[in-house]
Write a protein that holds these residues in place. Structure first.
Motif: not given
Length: 208
Positions: A33-42
């Motif tokens: 989930a954190q990896e996906a969030l970081d990608s979406l934040k980018g």
């Protein structure tokens, strides 16, 4: 929207791993989930804020895609539940937006499909005996080929068969909505119990 929105990482994982009213069904970890969030934040699709003891996350789809809240509600349901008819979308999105009728849902879907910068949804071929076409989102690429292929009907279907299938579809959508609301309530109760330090709540159904 969930009552606790914006969501913490734990709430996001719980929501992603919910087994009712979900297609596809996922089993992700906090790291996923954190990896996906970081990608979406980018991509500026998610914003992070600090509040209380944990970071909270909210979407920024309206800011990036420049679409109205009605369209966001429809995309949300399509991402959570997979291909849906306009009637199913109207029922499932009720907590986010109360569409007046199916025609208004279809109008927003058509608008999403015909965006000059690229469609965000696509209308799928109608299933045999179905009264409505299903719709799928395009946020993660084109839908599977079997969804785009026109089904081969073994024979003609009468109006009564189509009506029965349509009614069954509506009932399934309502049942899925109730299951989703029940799952949300269970998650909320579990969170409250955790905050209060209660490990289990017992109810004596035989009590006078």
């Amino acid at each position: 929207m969930p009552d606790s929105y914006p969501l913490t990482l734990n709430s996001l994982v719980a929501g992603c791993n919910q087994k009712t009213s979900r297609n596809p069904i996922l089993e992700i970890s906090e790291a996923d989930a954190q990896e996906a969030l970081d990608s979406l934040k980018g991509l500026s699709l998610v914003t992070e804020s600090s509040g209380g003891r944990a970071f909270r996350y909210s979407h920024n789809i309206d800011g990036v895609l420049k679409i109205p809240s009605q369209s966001i509600a429809l995309l949300t349901v399509l991402m959570l539940r997979g291909p849906q008819t306009a009637g199913e979308l109207r029922i499932a999105s009720d907590r986010m937006h109360n569409f007046a009728d199916i025609s208004s849902v279809e109008a927003f879907l058509e608008e999403l499909a015909e965006r000059p910068s690229g469609g965000l949804v696509v209308k799928l071929p109608r299933l045999p005996g179905a009264r409505e076409n299903r719709w799928a989102h395009l946020l993660s690429g084109p839908p599977a080929k079997d969804l785009l292929a026109a089904p081969i009907s073994s024979g003609s279907h009468g109006d009564s068969d189509a009506d029965s299938l349509g009614e069954l579809s509506d009932l399934k959508a309502k049942l899925a909505q109730l299951e989703g609301e029940l799952a949300s309530m269970k998650t909320l109760v579990a969170r409250i119990c955790t905050e209060l330090g209660i490990s289990e709540i017992g109810v004596d159904v035989n009590r006078d």
